[in-house]
Write an enzyme that holds these catalytic residues in place. Structure first.
Site, PDB file in Angstrom:
ATOM      1  N   TYR A 182      -6.185  11.021   3.650  1.00  0.00           N
ATOM      2  CA  TYR A 182      -4.767  11.213   3.406  1.00  0.00           C
ATOM      3  C   TYR A 182      -4.656  12.191   2.222  1.00  0.00           C
ATOM      4  O   TYR A 182      -5.667  12.613   1.664  1.00  0.00           O
ATOM      5  CB  TYR A 182      -4.089   9.879   3.099  1.00  0.00           C
ATOM      6  CG  TYR A 182      -3.950   8.982   4.310  1.00  0.00           C
ATOM      7  CD1 TYR A 182      -2.755   8.914   5.026  1.00  0.00           C
ATOM      8  CD2 TYR A 182      -5.012   8.197   4.751  1.00  0.00           C
ATOM      9  CE1 TYR A 182      -2.628   8.095   6.136  1.00  0.00           C
ATOM     10  CE2 TYR A 182      -4.899   7.377   5.866  1.00  0.00           C
ATOM     11  CZ  TYR A 182      -3.705   7.336   6.552  1.00  0.00           C
ATOM     12  OH  TYR A 182      -3.593   6.532   7.662  1.00  0.00           O
TER      13      TYR A 182
ATOM     14  N   ARG B 122      -9.862  -6.891  10.616  1.00  0.00           N
ATOM     15  CA  ARG B 122      -9.885  -7.228  12.030  1.00  0.00           C
ATOM     16  C   ARG B 122     -10.104  -8.713  12.313  1.00  0.00           C
ATOM     17  O   ARG B 122      -9.484  -9.283  13.222  1.00  0.00           O
ATOM     18  CB  ARG B 122     -10.961  -6.410  12.742  1.00  0.00           C
ATOM     19  CG  ARG B 122     -10.577  -4.974  13.003  1.00  0.00           C
ATOM     20  CD  ARG B 122     -11.764  -4.141  13.452  1.00  0.00           C
ATOM     21  NE  ARG B 122     -12.686  -3.890  12.350  1.00  0.00           N
ATOM     22  CZ  ARG B 122     -13.840  -3.254  12.476  1.00  0.00           C
ATOM     23  NH1 ARG B 122     -14.238  -2.830  13.667  1.00  0.00           N
ATOM     24  NH2 ARG B 122     -14.609  -3.030  11.428  1.00  0.00           N
TER      25      ARG B 122
ATOM     26  N   GLN C 172       0.854  -1.184   0.000  1.00  0.00           N
ATOM     27  CA  GLN C 172       0.000   0.000   0.000  1.00  0.00           C
ATOM     28  C   GLN C 172       0.897   1.243   0.000  1.00  0.00           C
ATOM     29  O   GLN C 172       1.743   1.391   0.871  1.00  0.00           O
ATOM     30  CB  GLN C 172      -0.903  -0.003   1.235  1.00  0.00           C
ATOM     31  CG  GLN C 172      -1.883   1.150   1.287  1.00  0.00           C
ATOM     32  CD  GLN C 172      -2.622   1.192   2.616  1.00  0.00           C
ATOM     33  OE1 GLN C 172      -2.015   1.452   3.647  1.00  0.00           O
ATOM     34  NE2 GLN C 172      -3.917   0.909   2.586  1.00  0.00           N
TER      35      GLN C 172
END
Length: 435
Positions: free
Chosen positions: A183, A360, A113
């Protein structure tokens, strides 16, 4: 802008595929359609790959995922959002190659990423004043962000291309361009953060220019050597910010350019109301317990308001994400958010998505995918308590996993208050965990 044409997947066109069917992503061949989503790792203290980071990802590929994602590799030191993140320069190549070779030996593929933090950065980490499309103050970290210049925009575009070249040299199979969570690239898409009067501001077509230029530059640099994907926020959950109508247009433009092999659909912001990405329980007391006074009291009083409270439900991004299926023609689509069991994965395939991504639930059970493959009725042990969020101050892990070296019985996270000034998780935190 450069154009790349992706061949269609005959399996997905002829019938609804199983999540366990093999497929392609650009030139990469995946053993199945299940991706380990990028989650903060905390295993690169010197900004380089470590044996611990390699083992972290091997747990997921040995556990059955088709592709694992190295979280938040910075395109420059100014683009860092937290300490110890990998910077994609020549120093990183050897370690990344070792990680890629280890993943390939297990029959899976690996994605890096790529991101620039922009307004999510702090001067304490980067040594420089953070940049944003327009002047602003980050409401979580209270950091002043100056407006990025057009010359700097061009330099960031080149930095993304340079970082992708590092991935090619390291034998990485794919890159994920981080266009989400407010971002720097995502902040350009936000009408709240982007008040520019030049060709990068105003209409959604103008605000989409930056991400399109990044995707085009990366594709031109790497050609067909690796897969190029992008993570795009469908909505950031911030009032006045990114909304579904405009994000559909951004994705339509990116898809029409045909520079992306896949688009990962996400939601949420790393600037404020971070729980819009996670949903569910807000671990305020856990965060507060790590803080000295008076921050501890401040977190207890205002933590829920800053982070936001949003109800968790299975496949909570599906309602928004299905709007993108008829819009996208050239790129494959990745569904994430609340995917924890076989029925969720199969539903994603039935809705027209090419991949599903999980965060998660895999932190709780790295072997979840193999278990689900063997028994389609298998239920995840993840309770979505979100207590993994505060572990980003140490090494990201599930506090309920008794096998983890960093479980509740093991290492406790610590906070260095000389680093990010935010008392609650900003930056990459766990804000790339999905489900």
């Amino acid at each position: 802008m450069a154009v790349h044409t992706q061949s269609s997947d005959s399996t997905s066109r002829s019938r609804t595929p199983s999540p366990f069917d093999p497929t392609t992503l650009g030139p990469a061949r995946l053993p199945n359609r299940i991706i380990k989503a990028a989650t903060s790792e905390g295993r690169s203290p010197e900004g380089l790959v470590t044996r611990e980071l390699i083992d972290f990802h091997l747990d997921f590929v040995r556990g059955g995922v088709g592709m694992t994602t190295i979280a938040y590799c910075c395109v420059s030191t100014e683009g860092k959002s937290a300490p110890g993140q990998i910077v994609m320069d020549r120093r990183a190549v050897a370690g990344l190659r070792e990680l890629a070779d280890a993943v390939h030996a297990e029959g899976a593929v690996v994605c890096a990423q790529l991101g620039h933090a922009g307004p999510v950065a702090t001067k304490q980490i980067t040594g420089a004043t953070p940049v944003a499309p327009s002047r602003m103050v980050n409401p979580t970290s209270f950091q002043y962000c100056r407006a990025i210049t057009r010359g700097e925009v061009a330099r960031v575009v080149e930095q993304f291309a340079d970082a992708a070249q590092v991935a090619v040299e390291a034998g990485i199979d794919a890159v994920e361009l981080h266009f989400g969570h407010n971002y720097l690239p995502s902040s350009f898409l936000s009408p709240l953060f982007n008040r520019r009067r030049d060709g990068y501001g105003g209409s959604i077509d103008n605000r989409s220019r930056f991400v399109r230029e990044i995707a085009a530059a990366v594709r031109q640099r790497v050609g067909g050597a690796i897969a190029v994907t992008a993570k795009v926020s469908m909505a950031d959950g911030v009032p006045g910010g990114i909304g579904l109508k405009e994000s559909l247009r951004t994705v339509q433009l990116l898809d029409a350019d045909a520079n992306l092999d896949a688009i990962v659909l996400t939601e949420g912001s790393s600037v404020v109301r971070q729980m819009y990405l996670f949903r569910g329980e807000v671990p305020v007391e856990d965060f507060a317990a790590l803080m000295p006074q008076p921050l501890r009291t401040g977190v207890r009083l205002f933590g829920r308001k800053v982070l936001g409270e949003f109800e968790y439900e299975s496949m909570y991004m599906l309602e928004a994400a299905r709007q993108f299926v008829p819009v996208v023609r050239h790129s494959k689509l990745v569904l994430l958010g609340g995917i924890t069991e076989y029925d969720h994965m199969a539903a994603g395939m039935n809705e027209g998505f090419d991949f599903v991504a999980i965060g998660r639930a895999l932190l709780r059970e790295p072997g979840l995918i193999r278990a689900v493959h063997a028994d389609h009725s298998k239920k995840s042990l993840c309770t979505h308590c979100n207590r993994c969020m505060y572990t980003v101050y140490g090494r990201t892990h599930c506090v309920l996993d008794p096998e983890s070296a960093y479980s509740a019985a093991g290492e406790a996270p610590t906070i260095d208050l000389s680093m990010p000034s935010a008392p609650l998780p900003a930056g990459s935190s766990l804000l790339d965990a999905r489900s």
